[in-house]
Write a protein that holds these residues in place. Sequence first.
Motif, PDB file in Angstrom:
ATOM      1  N   UNK A 171     -29.102 -40.375   6.789  1.00  0.00           N
ATOM      2  CA  UNK A 171     -28.002 -41.012   7.521  1.00  0.00           C
ATOM      3  C   UNK A 171     -26.723 -40.807   6.716  1.00  0.00           C
ATOM      4  N   UNK A 172     -25.663 -41.511   7.100  1.00  0.00           N
ATOM      5  CA  UNK A 172     -24.425 -41.490   6.320  1.00  0.00           C
ATOM      6  C   UNK A 172     -24.697 -42.111   4.947  1.00  0.00           C
ATOM      7  N   UNK A 173     -24.143 -41.515   3.891  1.00  0.00           N
ATOM      8  CA  UNK A 173     -24.405 -42.003   2.534  1.00  0.00           C
ATOM      9  C   UNK A 173     -23.117 -42.165   1.736  1.00  0.00           C
ATOM     10  N   UNK A 174     -23.205 -42.984   0.693  1.00  0.00           N
ATOM     11  CA  UNK A 174     -22.046 -43.226  -0.157  1.00  0.00           C
ATOM     12  C   UNK A 174     -21.627 -42.000  -0.946  1.00  0.00           C
ATOM     13  N   UNK A 175     -22.611 -41.225  -1.428  1.00  0.00           N
ATOM     14  CA  UNK A 175     -22.292 -40.032  -2.211  1.00  0.00           C
ATOM     15  C   UNK A 175     -21.485 -39.046  -1.384  1.00  0.00           C
ATOM     16  N   UNK A 176     -21.842 -38.889  -0.132  1.00  0.00           N
ATOM     17  CA  UNK A 176     -21.106 -37.983   0.759  1.00  0.00           C
ATOM     18  C   UNK A 176     -19.745 -38.566   1.123  1.00  0.00           C
ATOM     19  N   UNK A 177     -19.699 -39.880   1.349  1.00  0.00           N
ATOM     20  CA  UNK A 177     -18.444 -40.527   1.740  1.00  0.00           C
ATOM     21  C   UNK A 177     -17.375 -40.364   0.670  1.00  0.00           C
ATOM     22  N   UNK A 178     -17.784 -40.453  -0.584  1.00  0.00           N
ATOM     23  CA  UNK A 178     -16.818 -40.295  -1.678  1.00  0.00           C
ATOM     24  C   UNK A 178     -16.161 -38.917  -1.655  1.00  0.00           C
ATOM     25  N   UNK A 179     -16.938 -37.893  -1.298  1.00  0.00           N
ATOM     26  CA  UNK A 179     -16.427 -36.524  -1.312  1.00  0.00           C
ATOM     27  C   UNK A 179     -15.435 -36.243  -0.186  1.00  0.00           C
ATOM     28  N   UNK A 180     -15.559 -36.990   0.912  1.00  0.00           N
ATOM     29  CA  UNK A 180     -14.731 -36.688   2.081  1.00  0.00           C
ATOM     30  C   UNK A 180     -13.472 -37.550   2.182  1.00  0.00           C
ATOM     31  N   UNK A 181     -13.316 -38.510   1.285  1.00  0.00           N
ATOM     32  CA  UNK A 181     -12.179 -39.441   1.373  1.00  0.00           C
ATOM     33  C   UNK A 181     -10.836 -38.710   1.284  1.00  0.00           C
ATOM     34  N   UNK A 182     -10.722 -37.760   0.362  1.00  0.00           N
ATOM     35  CA  UNK A 182      -9.456 -37.031   0.193  1.00  0.00           C
ATOM     36  C   UNK A 182      -9.129 -36.199   1.420  1.00  0.00           C
ATOM     37  N   UNK A 183     -10.135 -35.541   2.001  1.00  0.00           N
ATOM     38  CA  UNK A 183      -9.913 -34.733   3.209  1.00  0.00           C
ATOM     39  C   UNK A 183      -9.406 -35.592   4.358  1.00  0.00           C
ATOM     40  N   UNK A 184      -9.996 -36.751   4.540  1.00  0.00           N
ATOM     41  CA  UNK A 184      -9.566 -37.656   5.616  1.00  0.00           C
ATOM     42  C   UNK A 184      -8.144 -38.142   5.369  1.00  0.00           C
ATOM     43  N   UNK A 185      -7.857 -38.500   4.129  1.00  0.00           N
ATOM     44  CA  UNK A 185      -6.530 -39.025   3.801  1.00  0.00           C
ATOM     45  C   UNK A 185      -5.443 -37.978   4.002  1.00  0.00           C
TER      46      UNK A 185
END
Length: 485
Positions: A68-82
């Motif tokens: 499912x969605x995970x914290x490790x992946x979420x951390x990597x995508x934060x800059x792209x979203x921002x």
Amino acid sequence: MLSSVREQWFSNIRGDLLAGLVVGLALIPEAIAFSIIAGVDPKVGLYASFCIAVVISFFGGRQAMISAATGAMALLMATLVREHGLEYLLAATILTGVIQILAGYLKLAKLMRFVSKSVVTGFVNALAILIFMAQIPELLNVTWHVYAFVSLGLAIIYLFPLLPRLGKILPSPLVCIIVITLLSVVIGVDVRTVGDMGSLPDTLPIFLIPNIPINIETLFIILPYSFALAAVGLLESMMTATIIDEMTNTPSDKYRECKGQGIANITSGFMGGMAGCAMIGQSMINVKSGGLTRLSTFSAGIFLLVLVVFISDWLSVIPMAALVAVMIMVSISTFNWNSIIHLKKNPKSSSIVMFSTVLVVVATHNLALGVLTGVLLSALFLANKLENDIKVSMSYEGAARLYNLKGQIFFSSSDSFFNFFDFEENVNEVIIDLTQSHIWDITSVAMLDSVVNKFEKNGTTVTVRGLNEASSIMIDKYSTRVRTE
């Protein structure tokens, strides 16, 4: 064919459905929290968790593992979203899936062979610590009711299975969630609930194509993120699959899992979800709640969607304390306590690798960096051990000086072997016996060439013997000086 389908899907229906319900409930606050970390709406993480869990149940290579969605992946995508927004994240998620499918066909899962047991243990222990640390915010600045609920929840989780009949019918984490929720509603205590985590979606996910320019510039924007997401996602999935293999004493198809993760992420991206991967915490909950087959993973995704879309009003009243109790149980059961108990018995190098992996993962929250640290340290310790195990004995065979080399000759040990030779000795012939050695690389061949060259400059004839087949091939291909017999 039918027997295989029955075994993989319908051999444990009651246990799988109940475990799926527990996992579905536990996924909701985590998916919302990971969405917040990534900087997107909660529905992005929830849709991702639904899509990935359902798709991986069909295409994954490890039964009963939850993705499912995970914290490790979420951390990597934060800059792209921002910097670029949600649409670019969806495109990056799709590209992540494509890369993972390619990794499956290229059989990159073979790289897991370089991950030692000490690294896996460190990985597991670090995740257990991170799971526990993630619960701490829910235990700070709260009323005593929260501590009471968490304590009661843990008591239910550990004591309910001891009941003669009911303990075997219902998974204790599910009982914990139900009892704590009913108690909270009846008493009317003001505690933090799932509804306080964020708004839940009220519609089903729909197919959509990311609204971004399709050109080289876009590719250069999302490609670095997609590679990072694909690498971390596969690493975490492979590590989790290995752990579940050991827990259930059953094998998994790592190559199929790579492809399955890719298909799941492509589906998630087209359904408005973020990238995800296997989750060790939820996988542990699933297995410990009785989940054994693909049905448990499928039902977790379906229950998640039904809960958040159709009965969100009921779902929103579940106290976070109940889920905290479940996750603390997961943390305790995930941690490899034998690695501490047998610390004195284990080799120091193994303990250093394990602790280093834990420290890096916990300090950086970067699972890939922690595993890479562990793998590099394991390689260094192995090279050091092989270098220390080398031996050279000297004797005479007639008038010739005989050097008998024992050990692995490779880039790290070549200098040590070289220093054993006495180039000043006044002999007409030298024999180098490699019967108990193995030549691994070009550096080793170059070392032997140097030895031969130095002896021959002093007028000494050098013969190398005892080469095994692989070493002979290396000598024949790369050596310019060595004569063999």
